[in-house]
Design an enzyme around this catalytic site. Structure first.
Site, PDB file in Angstrom:
ATOM      1  N   SER A 177       0.845  -1.187   0.000  1.00  0.00           N
ATOM      2  CA  SER A 177       0.000   0.000   0.000  1.00  0.00           C
ATOM      3  C   SER A 177       0.882   1.239   0.000  1.00  0.00           C
ATOM      4  O   SER A 177       1.989   1.224   0.537  1.00  0.00           O
ATOM      5  CB  SER A 177      -0.912   0.019   1.235  1.00  0.00           C
ATOM      6  N   LYS A 178       0.374   2.303  -0.605  1.00  0.00           N
ATOM      7  CA  LYS A 178       1.132   3.564  -0.677  1.00  0.00           C
ATOM      8  C   LYS A 178       1.306   4.177   0.709  1.00  0.00           C
ATOM      9  O   LYS A 178       2.246   4.926   0.941  1.00  0.00           O
ATOM     10  CB  LYS A 178       0.415   4.545  -1.617  1.00  0.00           C
ATOM     11  N   ARG A 179       0.418   3.800   1.641  1.00  0.00           N
ATOM     12  CA  ARG A 179       0.519   4.333   2.994  1.00  0.00           C
ATOM     13  C   ARG A 179       1.720   3.748   3.733  1.00  0.00           C
ATOM     14  O   ARG A 179       2.406   4.434   4.458  1.00  0.00           O
ATOM     15  CB  ARG A 179      -0.778   4.017   3.746  1.00  0.00           C
TER      16      ARG A 179
END
Length: 506
Positions: free
Chosen positions: A256-258
């Site tokens: 995930s980009k998070r």
């Protein structure tokens, strides 16, 4: 409803412009494009921008830029047009209403006036009782007046599918084989703001754009029964479905980009990865290496080669763990395969960003970069690693910084070594020679011979220790490009100045 597809092959990628494009967009695009090219079909880019709350300005352009950078060009899309325009969902809102109206007229969909507060209470209660979460059909079969008399009413209704009890949960997946998903609840297909949800829009748009193969991540498998039901209800040709293995991090979680900076597609460009290396790596995340005639595996292959041998049945259902060390190794391999001029041109944006070269370098600066690139090509795995190696060749002799670790590594006797080097190099002419290229004395072979005679033979210092002070003087670093070749590129005047400068500072 048609189930067999004899239409021309058409595949699409449909990212949402909600931030920096995800590396999964390139991953899916690669498999789409490979199959489309293999089958003589078309690859389409559609922008799914109906989730207005999550739109990020500039994100749509990033999708175009990053897919272009990685070499996954589309045949049709918002930026290039095509026969099925428009290719942005927000510009297609009139397309969906007839489909919704038909489902409402046929009793396959219904209005739901439940407020968000009422839906939250319903879900909380279901979870507390450990029941499956899903809409309880309070609004089904009621008129607006009947529903308004009940609690939790909103005058801005959504439209929901009325999913039958006997909905078909099975399908033949191109990758997963015979597959099923849990029974869906009554999915919202039209939001209160008049925008379709993903589930309706994707089916309608894929049909309207004649998409024959729907390729997406395995996390969307739970949606497939809903989508197949909509195709069936609306008498639309059923596409083939292929659910790709997810890209996973070292903890086997979906990236995930998070949590993972490298989930952003632009991160790879910023870090100095080559697009062809990234494509090769992404292919290996879901597809086996080439098996050679002798049975050995080959992990390095071009996109063209991948396209030629591609088969859905060979896609690895489980996928692989995203291994950045493996990607760096692949990137280094591709860097070493480049023509020197090509590599030099790819280094330019990074050298400009780091202040090593101006945005428009002069011809002499470019000529020197070609020579330096040849020396560092085997020493870098990322384009960003070039800056510290290249910078000393573009710094004024008086401004060259000596790194602390390089200075600390100088042994006793470094001053004498530098003195001996200056004395050995003085007799070698630094002129550029004759117009025909002959008569050049300042060559790496001549420099090396003179220094070995003076320091290794003359001073009795072991070769691996002899040239450390010279390397520090010339590059300012403990580790640098090949020493004698660097001296040749810098020229005699610069080399002597640098040797004298370090000597005088000791």
């Amino acid at each position: 409803m048609s189930t067999e597809d004899s239409r021309p092959v058409r595949l699409r990628i449909a990212p949402s412009p909600t931030g920096d494009p995800h590396v999964g967009t390139a991953y899916m695009s690669m498999f789409d494009l490979a199959f489309a090219r293999q089958q003589g079909g078309q690859f389409i880019l559609r922008i799914e921008d109906t989730d207005r709350a999550r739109l990020v300005e500039g994100s749509e352009q990033q999708v175009y830029d990053t897919l272009s950078w990685i070499g996954l060009g589309h045949d049709e899309g918002p930026d290039v047009g095509g026969p099925y325009a428009p290719y942005k969902q927000s510009e297609r809102l009139d397309t969906y209403k007839p489909y919704v109206d038909r489902l409402l007229d046929e009793g396959k969909a219904y209005y739901c006036w439940c407020s968000s507060e009422r839906l939250k209470e319903m879900r909380d209660k279901q979870q507390a009782l450990k029941q499956p979460t899903g809409y309880d059909r309070l609004c089904y079969g009621k008129t607006q007046e009947e529903r308004a008399a009940l609690p939790g009413y909103s005058d801005k209704p959504v439209v929901r599918m009325h999913v039958p009890d006997d909905v078909d949960l099975f399908w033949d997946d191109l990758i997963m084989g015979r597959t099923s998903a849990p029974r869906p609840d009554d999915q919202v297909i039209l939001k209160a703001d008049g925008f379709p949800t993903y589930h309706l829009a994707v089916v309608v748009d894929d049909h309207e754009m004649a998409i024959t193969h729907v390729v997406r991540g395995q996390e969307w498998m739970s949606s497939t029964p809903k989508h197949r039901l909509l195709y069936s209800w609306l008498d639309l040709p059923m596409p083939k479905f292929a659910h790709m293995p997810l890209l996973r991090d070292e903890k086997k979680a979906k990236i995930s980009k998070r949590k993972n900076p490298w989930a952003r597609l632009t991160w790879f460009k910023e870090q100095g990865y080559l697009p062809e290396a990234l494509l090769n790596f992404l292919a290996l995340q879901g597809y086996p290496p080439v098996i050679e005639a002798d049975g050995t595996e080959r992990e390095v292959f071009s996109f063209e080669e991948f396209t030629q041998r591609f088969e859905w049945s060979k896609v690895n259902k489980a996928g692989a763990i995203f291994n950045l060390d493996k990607l760096s190794w692949l990137n280094g391999h591709y860097i070493r395969e480049l023509e020197v001029g090509d590599l030099a041109s790819r280094l330019l944006p990074f050298l400009y960003a780091d202040g090593v070269l101006p945005e428009q370098p002069s011809l002499p600066q470019l000529g020197r970069l070609q020579l330096v690139t040849e020396q560092i090509q085997t020493r870098i795995n990322l384009l960003t690693e070039a800056t510290p190696l290249v910078k000393p060749f573009y710094v004024d002799d008086a401004d060259l910084e000596i790194a602390d670790d390089a200075r600390a590594g100088l042994k006793d006797g470094a001053k004498e070594v530098l003195d001996a080097a200056i004395k050995a190099l003085e007799p070698i002419s630094g002129t550029i020679g004759k117009p025909d290229g002959t008569g050049v004395e300042w060559t790496h072979d001549r420099i090396e011979a003179a220094l070995r005679e003076a320091i290794v033979d003359g001073m009795g210092i072991k070769p691996r220790l002899a040239f450390g002070p010279l390397r520090t003087a010339v590059s300012g670093q403990k580790i640098s490009p090949p020493l004698f070749e660097s001296m040749e590129i810098l020229g005699k005047a610069s080399v002597i100045k640098r040797l004298e400068r370090l000597r005088d500072s000791l």
